[in-house]
Each structure stands twice: as C-alpha cells, then as structure tokens.
Design a protein around this motif. Sequence first.
Motif, PDB file in Angstrom:
ATOM      1  N   UNK A 255      -2.383  -4.670   2.352  1.00 29.07           N
ATOM      2  CA  UNK A 255      -1.997  -5.018   3.307  1.00 29.07           C
ATOM      3  C   UNK A 255      -2.598  -6.709   3.960  1.00 29.07           C
ATOM      4  N   UNK A 256      -3.728  -7.216   3.852  1.00 28.73           N
ATOM      5  CA  UNK A 256      -3.539  -8.421   4.005  1.00 28.73           C
ATOM      6  C   UNK A 256      -2.903  -9.467   2.721  1.00 28.73           C
ATOM      7  N   UNK A 257      -3.112  -8.686   2.100  1.00 27.85           N
ATOM      8  CA  UNK A 257      -2.272  -9.885   0.397  1.00 27.85           C
ATOM      9  C   UNK A 257      -0.451  -9.693   0.971  1.00 27.85           C
ATOM     10  N   UNK A 258      -0.346  -8.803   1.897  1.00 27.22           N
ATOM     11  CA  UNK A 258       1.528  -8.940   1.584  1.00 27.22           C
ATOM     12  C   UNK A 258       1.199  -9.899   3.318  1.00 27.22           C
ATOM     13  N   UNK A 259       0.241  -9.939   4.350  1.00 22.38           N
ATOM     14  CA  UNK A 259       0.397 -11.167   5.673  1.00 22.38           C
ATOM     15  C   UNK A 259       0.326 -12.242   4.520  1.00 22.38           C
ATOM     16  N   UNK A 265       1.874  -9.614   9.547  1.00 23.05           N
ATOM     17  CA  UNK A 265       1.150  -8.618   9.595  1.00 23.05           C
ATOM     18  C   UNK A 265       1.417  -7.073   9.870  1.00 23.05           C
ATOM     19  N   UNK A 266       0.488  -6.437   8.636  1.00 19.64           N
ATOM     20  CA  UNK A 266      -0.110  -4.561   8.559  1.00 19.64           C
ATOM     21  C   UNK A 266      -0.951  -4.474   9.230  1.00 19.64           C
ATOM     22  N   UNK A 267      -0.374  -3.051   9.271  1.00 25.27           N
ATOM     23  CA  UNK A 267      -2.191  -2.110   9.692  1.00 25.27           C
ATOM     24  C   UNK A 267      -1.253  -1.243   9.038  1.00 25.27           C
ATOM     25  N   UNK A 268      -3.155  -0.492   8.543  1.00 23.87           N
ATOM     26  CA  UNK A 268      -2.883   0.792   7.802  1.00 23.87           C
ATOM     27  C   UNK A 268      -3.942   1.752   8.726  1.00 23.87           C
ATOM     28  N   UNK A 269      -2.868   2.855   8.917  1.00 24.80           N
ATOM     29  CA  UNK A 269      -3.802   4.878  10.239  1.00 24.80           C
ATOM     30  C   UNK A 269      -4.047   5.299   8.836  1.00 24.80           C
ATOM     31  N   UNK A 270      -5.501   6.056   9.208  1.00 24.25           N
ATOM     32  CA  UNK A 270      -5.803   7.156   7.988  1.00 24.25           C
ATOM     33  C   UNK A 270      -4.879   8.190   9.242  1.00 24.25           C
ATOM     34  N   UNK A 271      -3.907   9.240   8.509  1.00 26.27           N
ATOM     35  CA  UNK A 271      -3.309   9.514   8.605  1.00 26.27           C
ATOM     36  C   UNK A 271      -3.618  11.318   9.333  1.00 26.27           C
ATOM     37  N   UNK A 272      -4.982  11.432   8.729  1.00 28.25           N
ATOM     38  CA  UNK A 272      -5.443  12.793   9.515  1.00 28.25           C
ATOM     39  C   UNK A 272      -6.205  12.933  10.575  1.00 28.25           C
ATOM     40  N   UNK A 336       1.540   0.656   9.605  1.00 29.38           N
ATOM     41  CA  UNK A 336       2.214   0.183  10.018  1.00 29.38           C
ATOM     42  C   UNK A 336       2.647  -1.124  10.479  1.00 29.38           C
ATOM     43  N   UNK A 337       4.398  -1.714  10.579  1.00 34.18           N
ATOM     44  CA  UNK A 337       4.359  -2.790  10.301  1.00 34.18           C
ATOM     45  C   UNK A 337       5.278  -3.258  11.729  1.00 34.18           C
ATOM     46  N   UNK A 338       5.030  -4.045  13.074  1.00 36.94           N
ATOM     47  CA  UNK A 338       6.220  -4.334  14.061  1.00 36.94           C
ATOM     48  C   UNK A 338       6.252  -5.402  14.288  1.00 36.94           C
ATOM     49  N   UNK A 339       7.169  -6.062  15.456  1.00 45.02           N
ATOM     50  CA  UNK A 339       7.745  -7.066  15.775  1.00 45.02           C
ATOM     51  C   UNK A 339       7.458  -7.170  17.475  1.00 45.02           C
ATOM     52  N   UNK A 340       6.219  -7.748  18.111  1.00 46.48           N
ATOM     53  CA  UNK A 340       5.771  -7.745  19.218  1.00 46.48           C
ATOM     54  C   UNK A 340       5.973  -8.741  19.859  1.00 46.48           C
TER      55      UNK A 340
END
Length: 850
Positions: A255-259, A265-272, A336-340
Amino acid sequence: MKVPLSWLREYVDLPAVTAHEVADRLTAAGLKLEAITSHGHDVKNVVAGEVLTIEELTGFKKPIRHCTVEVGEATPREIVCGATNFSVGDRVPVVLPGGVLPGGFEVGARKTYGRMSEGMICSERELGLGDDHNGIMVLAAGTPIGTDVVELLGLRDDVIELEITPDIGYALSIRGVAREAATAFGVTFRDPADVELPAESGTSWPASIADPTACDRFVLREVRGFDPAAASPLWMRVRLMRAGVRPVSLAVDVTNYLMLELGQPLHAFDRAKLQGEIVVRRAAAGERLETLDHVVRDLDPDDILITDQSGPISMAGTMGGLETEISDDSTDIVIEAAHFSATGISRESRRHGLVSEASKRFERGVDRELPLVASWRAVRMLAELGGASVQPGVTHAEVEVSPARIAIPSGYPGRVAGMAYSRDTVIARLEQVGCVVTGGDDPAVRRGGVDPTGVVTGGALAAKLAVTGDDMITVTPPSWRPDLTDPNDLAEEVIRLEGYESLPSVLPSAPAGAGLTEAQRLRRRVGRALAEGGHVEVLSYPFISPDDFDRLLLPADDARRVAARLANPLSEDEPLMRTTLLPGLLKTLVRNVGRGFTDVALFETGSVYRPRAGAPGVAPVLGVERRPTAEELASIESALPDQPLRVAVVLAGEFERSGWWGAGRAATWADAVQAARLVAAEARVELSISADQHEPWHPGRCAALYAGDTLVGHAGELHPRVIEAYGLPPRTVAMELELSRLEAAMPGPVQAPSVSAYPVATQDVALIVPDFTPVADVEAALRDGAGALLESIRLFDVYAGEQVGEGNKSLAYSMRFRAADRTLTVEETTAARDAAVAMAADRVGAHLRG
C-alpha cells in the motif's frame, strides 16, 4: 517528496543526465528542490559469495564463526563473522580486502579472534539498505558467485528531494514527478496508472457512501489466502527506504509503495475483523476511535469516518483504526481506495494534530480516477508476492461528479506574461499538462454557471476576457489536476512550461497624475521631521489590554475606554483595538530602559480605533458568489470603527546628552510640546498652547494643543501614578496628536511669499502680566495689535522676581517690522509697537515693565 532517480527512469526515457541536471529542469518547471542525496557511489569491491564451511569458535562471550567463502577467485577467502543466521551453501554479500562500504568505511584483511579474516560478510544495514543488523543478508539461491553486489542490488542511486507546495499535490508521487520530468526533457512518459482493468463481475465487500460531501468514490477489492509471513522483496524495501518510508510488512509495504508511485493512498483491512456493510459518513456525537498509534480519539461531527456495524473503523484519509489492522496472522485482506473531500481531510488532520502521508496527499487533492487502478494493482501485487488469490468482483460506490470546463481567450496567457504566445503554443502546453482543449466558443462556458448538461463552468472571468476579440478555447483539466479551476491557473501552466526565464523584465509605466496623496506626504514629512529632531520610530501592535485604561487613569466615562474587541485575539491579555497610541509606546519604552537604554526618545505614527455611537457590534458576513450591493457595503462600513491617524512621542532620561563637553539636559514637558510644534510645522499649521488637565498627564504640567479652535492633542509630563503603573523612569513626558485633524486644518497649496527688499525694524518690549496668564494669549494679543507691518515675534526672556512683584511675571519679546514697499520710519514702528502693547493690556491686563 523523495524521488529515487532509478524509480523515475522506469517511467521516463531520460537521456544520460545527472541527478543535478534533472533537478535543475524540475526547478525550472516550478518544483522546489530541497536536496540531492547519493547512495552507493562510494561502495566498491563487494561481490556475491557462497559459504563453503563454517567452524564455530569457542571460548568467547558471543558466537564467533570462522568461514571459508568462495568469491570467484583462485582460492576461497577466510572470514570471521559473528552472525549465525546463515548456513553452508548460502549466497551472501562479501566485501573483499580494499573494499569500501557506505559512508567510506574501508575493509581490510586482519587477524581477529586468533584467525585471519580476509574481508567481511555484510548485513543489510552495512550495505545501506535498511536498519536490519540482526543477521547477515542472504542472497537468492543461484546468485552467480563473484557478481558485483552493487549492480545486483541496485545500490547506486540518487534521490532528489522536492518540497511540494499545496497547489501541486500531484507531485507527491513518482507518477506526477515523472510526468513533469518527461515534459521538461521532451521525452516519452509511461503512465504507471495505464493498466487494463478486469471486467467487473459482481461486488466485493458491501459498502456505501452516506455523505456525498465527504467522499465521491469508494472502492473495495479482496484477496484471500495471503501468506502473512511473506517478506517484501528487496527491491521494494530499497525503494521505500530511499523514498523515506520504513518497510513494515508485505501488505503494508504494498500500500505504501503504490501510494508513493501513483499518489493514491490505500488502506488494508483484516477481512475477519470487519462486521457488516462499510459506510463512509461523518462522525456522530460522542463517538471514539482507537487509531493505529494506540491513541483513543474523541471524534468531531465534521470528521470523515469509515465505519461498519461495530462503529468507526478508520479516520478516512488520515489513519486506520486499531481493531481492523493487519496482524501477523491475517490471511484475508480487503483493500480500500477512495477519493475523499480535500478540505474535509485537511480540517480533520489539523483538528486532531494527526498528519500522515495519506492526509498530506488527500488534503492537496488526489486523482479521482485512481482508486480503481490502485486497488487492482494492490491486489495483484499481494497475489504475486504474497501467494494470495484475488477474489472476483469489486465494490465501487460513486457519486456522480462532472468535470470542470474553463473557457479562455487563447491570447490570455500571453497578456498575463507580458509577451506573445501563439494559439498553437498555448494549446500544446495545456495538452502537455493533460488538459483536453477544444476550439471555438462554448456559449455555456462563456456564460458561466452551470450548462444544460450540469457541467460547472468558470465563465465569469472568461466572459470578461472574451470582449477582447481573441478566439476562445474550452479547456477540460485532467483528473489529477484539481488545482486548475480558472483562467489564471491555465495561464500559469503555459507560462511555467514556456519558462519563467524567458519572461521579459518590463517596468510598468506610471499613469499621469498619480503619486502620493497630501495625507501620505504629510505622514512622511512628519516622520522625517521627528527623526531629524532626535526621535526613533517604533511600530507597536495595535492591541491593548483593558488594564491599560486603569493604568492611564482614564475616568469611567472617558471615550477612550470604549474599544473594539477582537473576535480572535492573538493574546487573551490584549483583546482590544487601541484607542490611543500611548500604551504601546510606554511598553516599548519600558523594554528599552530594561535593556540599559536609559535615554530614550520614541515616536509612532498609526491609527487608533474609536467605535461609533449606535454602530452595530458585528459587521455582517457576506458571501463571495457576487458583488455586494451598495446597501450591504454601507452596512459593513457602518459597523467599522472610526480610524483616525495619530502621532505620539515619549521621552525619558537625557534629551541632550552629557559628555566631555559638559552636562546634558533631561527631557521635560517643553520637549514634548516642541515635538508637537515640529509636527504642526510640517502641516503649515500654527499651534496655540494652553494649560489643561487631561489623563494620563500631570494636572499641573499638561498642555492642550489647538489648531485654531480645534483641539488636536495634548503634551506634557505623565502623571506620577501612570509612571508607577507602567514602571517608567521618573518625569517621563509624552505627546499625542491627531494627524487627521491637523490635516483638515492645513491651508491650501503653498503660496510663495513676496520678499521685501526693504530693511527690517526691530522693537523689543517687556510686559508684566499675572503669572497664570498663558504666553500664547499674550503673543496673540501682540500680533493682533501690531497689524500687517509685523513680520515676526519671538519670546526671548521670562522673568519672575521682586522687581515685577509677587504673582507676576515678565515676558520680553523681540518684534520685527517690515513693509513691502518702503523703509519704515521710527514713528511707524513705534506706533505699531504701542498698538500691540495696548491690545495686550486690554486683553490680558499687561503693562510695560519699568
């Protein structure tokens, strides 16, 4: 933004140029250079070797190994090493004798622990690749023995560090800087965001946008079966470190590399750990969230949140929540990727004092078209590097946003720059930026507002510019340039790409009849006169404390106690706008005396603020969508306080300095009065002076200053209690005069007087008057009585004693008489003198002495 040159070259076909040449071109394009850092250029003689044997040495406090390592030479090298994380058969980096590591550390052959060591086996930190010093760096199996490790690992690189201003948020990415570099060198740019997306086949984790003002695009993708033990590849870790980001784990590093690469910016959630539908909304009253930095934060109703059924799980665009973070056993991940909203994230970040790499980008504006691309690249990298499987489908919640369209005359950039740009040049430069340019005049855009298709146009200025007759072009800025919103932005893009250095240096022509106003000239003359008179100008803050009114002994009904209060004062101790210049000057005097400057003469010129009776307390706040009406402007004007211009002087200690030449002279009330005379002389106004009682002056040593019948100020010695309240030197004197009133009393344009060629006749007269009689009254009587023949009058002696009687004083004047057309006779001058004495006798009871 730290930009490794090797990363930049991946997307730009740069010629054989140095990092300094690249930085110079970027600087010319408007990106500010902070620094250039070189890595690995001093490293030499580091090769890949294979460990052949390991002998454990005993008898030492720590593990010591004697190894033989094949490095592609005739015989293996013997090396002593203290690390234990490698085995026989591993490929490792070896510095041979004479080799140099980062920082200029030279390695040689030496005897240690009783064995010969011919070089050194290296860790990542020793090679400048990170902070890991726990063990030896083990290279990939099959790495050719004897290979140059510098080339193998890409150790040699240059990093260009740029300071990114708020208006060019797109440059907070390798993608944005690469686009600028391609334009600067005129070479090909390969967009890392130009990837083919898979056909959407259903949705991923359910999500929706509850507040369209907070977010207009929200994308989720899933991977499953991710190996949490998978390590980030060396090339990724090296690039992250070169760019100033610490590697953490593969999921976070991706996520940091692609940012850094894309600017998204990207964010990773634990699906569980997710519970139910994800919703983007504003915070509710009383909600709290523990963020990844282990701080529990009280949320504001304006905060933008990512939530699920359990409540807030992330502060959108700023920092994720601790409950749903990726852990060491996370195998199923939601990206998650978004435009805030840029303003929403900016306020959220500052409200909580929480600035992250993500918030820096969102508050400057990110590319609205990137979330789908960035999320797809993220899940692909997790699959390729972490063994995960990409789940089909994507959740894409979106609020329709129409692109901006701006109409400008093609010649407008040239008029802004002061030089001609051809129409083709303007269009070519705007297309280099990424704009879509169409020719012809779009009536909807030119008219301004919203056209029938719902496209917002920037037409107010465009309509004004179009009257010049230039052909119009319609420009649609690219999604990655949200800062391009009006014709001036487009003009700036053309100018900077054409080169600021090519702009001509042309002095503006001064319009006829322009210049300083009479009030401006008076203020400058007053400043020069006081400075030449021995005073030093100071500038004080125009803020005072309510306690200043008490220190100045102002009566309860004094108009100076009515002051305008600031809504957001710099200091709560001084929330009022000044109604007199004296508090600021007196505090400056105290600071100077406290630092050893005991002989001080200060002056200040500035406005005071006197609220009008019956005025509204608060001025109305108007919108900016249109010009205010005359009534609205009048309502604002009526709420503003009067702001007359004043000049004030304070003096303490010696006004005429003592020295080897003799004793000096302390400043007295007379020096304060003389300062007022200097000011009045610049306005060509004669002051009349009379005794008065006016706070904060001493009741027996205060003079009122009049210009005709208008009171313009006061001067004299300050009251002892005022001196004590401020901690001033004894016998401090001050003057305050209203320049605005003095300006109103100024005569018209200066008329050159006629100069008489006839001789002057002088008559001296000594008058005895009661000691309470003002000198100004006596002088006025003499002037009126003497008539037109009197040229000047000067008081040259004041005497009080037995010869003039108790309660009296003697005033001696020198009177000069002259006629314009003849030589005066003794009889004429005597008659004029006698008439003057008679007038003084009639008005003030004066009689000739002796």
